[in-house]
Write a protein that holds these residues in place. Sequence first.
Motif, PDB file in Angstrom:
ATOM      1  N   LEU A 166      41.468  45.752  47.551  1.00  0.00           N
ATOM      2  CA  LEU A 166      40.305  46.406  48.151  1.00  0.00           C
ATOM      3  C   LEU A 166      40.727  47.275  49.342  1.00  0.00           C
ATOM      4  CD1 LEU A 166      37.314  46.958  48.451  1.00  0.00           C
ATOM      5  CD2 LEU A 166      37.092  44.819  49.740  1.00  0.00           C
ATOM      6  N   GLU A 167      41.615  46.734  50.161  1.00  0.00           N
ATOM      7  CA  GLU A 167      42.062  47.510  51.320  1.00  0.00           C
ATOM      8  C   GLU A 167      42.750  48.796  50.889  1.00  0.00           C
ATOM      9  OE1 GLU A 167      42.464  43.781  54.423  1.00  0.00           O
ATOM     10  OE2 GLU A 167      44.294  44.776  53.730  1.00  0.00           O
ATOM     11  N   GLU A 216      39.981  51.152  49.736  1.00  0.00           N
ATOM     12  CA  GLU A 216      39.269  51.668  50.914  1.00  0.00           C
ATOM     13  C   GLU A 216      40.111  52.700  51.656  1.00  0.00           C
ATOM     14  OE1 GLU A 216      36.240  47.967  51.980  1.00  0.00           O
ATOM     15  OE2 GLU A 216      37.997  48.284  53.232  1.00  0.00           O
ATOM     16  N   ARG A 228      30.404  41.593  45.995  1.00  0.00           N
ATOM     17  CA  ARG A 228      30.368  40.569  44.959  1.00  0.00           C
ATOM     18  C   ARG A 228      29.185  40.804  44.012  1.00  0.00           C
ATOM     19  NH1 ARG A 228      32.429  35.280  45.687  1.00  0.00           N
ATOM     20  NH2 ARG A 228      32.577  35.677  47.905  1.00  0.00           N
ATOM     21  N   SER A 274      27.781  48.421  52.748  1.00  0.00           N
ATOM     22  CA  SER A 274      27.572  47.218  51.937  1.00  0.00           C
ATOM     23  C   SER A 274      26.093  46.998  51.668  1.00  0.00           C
ATOM     24  CB  SER A 274      28.180  45.996  52.622  1.00  0.00           C
ATOM     25  OG  SER A 274      27.536  45.785  53.849  1.00  0.00           O
ATOM     26  N   ASN A 306      42.777  40.265  45.723  1.00  0.00           N
ATOM     27  CA  ASN A 306      41.547  41.081  45.745  1.00  0.00           C
ATOM     28  C   ASN A 306      41.437  41.843  47.061  1.00  0.00           C
ATOM     29  OD1 ASN A 306      40.512  40.397  43.293  1.00  0.00           O
ATOM     30  ND2 ASN A 306      38.886  39.059  44.064  1.00  0.00           N
ATOM     31  N   THR A 307      41.730  41.146  48.152  1.00  0.00           N
ATOM     32  CA  THR A 307      41.619  41.764  49.474  1.00  0.00           C
ATOM     33  C   THR A 307      42.646  42.885  49.623  1.00  0.00           C
ATOM     34  OG1 THR A 307      41.033  39.586  50.301  1.00  0.00           O
ATOM     35  CG2 THR A 307      41.534  41.259  51.949  1.00  0.00           C
ATOM     36  N   ILE A 308      43.857  42.611  49.165  1.00  0.00           N
ATOM     37  CA  ILE A 308      44.910  43.631  49.280  1.00  0.00           C
ATOM     38  C   ILE A 308      44.513  44.863  48.460  1.00  0.00           C
ATOM     39  CG2 ILE A 308      47.369  44.131  48.992  1.00  0.00           C
ATOM     40  CD1 ILE A 308      47.859  41.085  48.970  1.00  0.00           C
ATOM     41  N   ARG A 318      46.815  36.849  52.466  1.00  0.00           N
ATOM     42  CA  ARG A 318      45.751  37.720  51.977  1.00  0.00           C
ATOM     43  C   ARG A 318      45.644  37.615  50.471  1.00  0.00           C
ATOM     44  NH1 ARG A 318      47.994  42.220  53.376  1.00  0.00           N
ATOM     45  NH2 ARG A 318      46.466  43.885  53.337  1.00  0.00           N
ATOM     46  N   HIS A 319      44.401  37.553  49.989  1.00  0.00           N
ATOM     47  CA  HIS A 319      44.132  37.413  48.559  1.00  0.00           C
ATOM     48  C   HIS A 319      44.420  38.744  47.861  1.00  0.00           C
ATOM     49  CE1 HIS A 319      41.728  36.713  44.950  1.00  0.00           C
ATOM     50  NE2 HIS A 319      41.824  35.428  45.252  1.00  0.00           N
ATOM     51  N   HIS A 369      33.886  41.068  41.563  1.00  0.00           N
ATOM     52  CA  HIS A 369      33.647  42.123  42.556  1.00  0.00           C
ATOM     53  C   HIS A 369      33.734  43.518  41.942  1.00  0.00           C
ATOM     54  CE1 HIS A 369      34.983  38.584  44.738  1.00  0.00           C
ATOM     55  NE2 HIS A 369      34.292  39.033  45.766  1.00  0.00           N
TER      56      HIS A 369
END
Length: 343
Positions: free
Chosen positions: A118-119, A122, A197, A134, A114-116, A111-112, A213
């Motif tokens: 963002l999660e 969230e 993005r 979105s 950014n993804t970590i 996992r990137h 982002h």
Amino acid sequence: MDLNIREKLENIVSRAVSKLDEAGTPEALNEIRVSFLGKKGELTGVLKSMRDVAPEDRPKVGQLVNEARDMLEAKLETVRKKIEAAVLAKKLETEIIDVTLPARKTVFGHRHPNTIALEEVERIFTGMGYEVVSGPEIEYDLYNFEKLNIPANHPAKDEQDTFYINKEIVLRTQTSPCQARVMEQGKLPIRMISPGRVFRSDEVDATHSPSFHQIEGLVVDKHITFADLKGTLEQFAKELFGEDTRTKFRPHHFPFTEPSAEMDVSCFKCGGKGCRFCKGEGWIEILGCGMVHPHVFEMCGIDPEEYTGFAFGVGLERIALLKYEIDDMRLLYENDDRFLKQF
Ligand code: DAH
């Protein structure tokens, strides 16, 4: 007549047998089978010529033809088995499998950051009852600028930092247009975040990228005040950076909020004393925020006399860089899994 056909059949069988003895491949074998036993094959030809045979000779001739066919078929079968065995032997000889070689490892991605990040964001906001929505990355100027109180000649619309598709359509420069889109739908109250993005015509360096982002946030309800904004964003900062994190709101200007502020968090590395990480400041800026401008409400069909709200915008990369102590944004886009696997 009898003799004639007998000779003919013997001749056919002996030619077929010698050809079969030379056949080395399944294809050659098949060719021979067709040329003797096929619909237009030689032996079939003899069978067809039976009508010219005197009726009293037919049983005998029929028997001879059948014998010849049985012989040929038996021979074909023997040769077929021989060829198959040879093909298999050859395969076994050439296709060597070394069963002692280590197996090839399945490479899993990672996992990137950014993804970590963002999660995590969230998780925090959905925990407070926010919805995640979105919006389009290719956006109307109307939503990206106009409805956010950024009129035609505003410097934020500068060609230098906006990618224009044409006069009316742009690559969105911020996630804030989602505010207008959600408000326009008219379903109140609103409690949403909108990650995505965004694009700006920026040169790539350690802190800039033409594509990055943001996470937008919007709350609209009756009696929402700046205290709600502060409480919410303070809670967010504590959950994201740790319970001891303090926050500071500095007055700022954004066209679509009034009043507007930027929020700093106490440096989670030095606790506010000042270090290399916070450049000696003790504080790190992490987001822009403010109370939704009454004019924005009006343009989106909401009565500012009845409703108030707050909004905020966070840079996702900024959070990932801070949280994982990455000092160059470019690392986030190189997709080197030696880098990514650290998080
Ligand atoms: N859209 C702003 C930017 O790109 C960030 C921002 C500031 C968003 C204040 C907001 C806000 O919603 O209230 O710089």
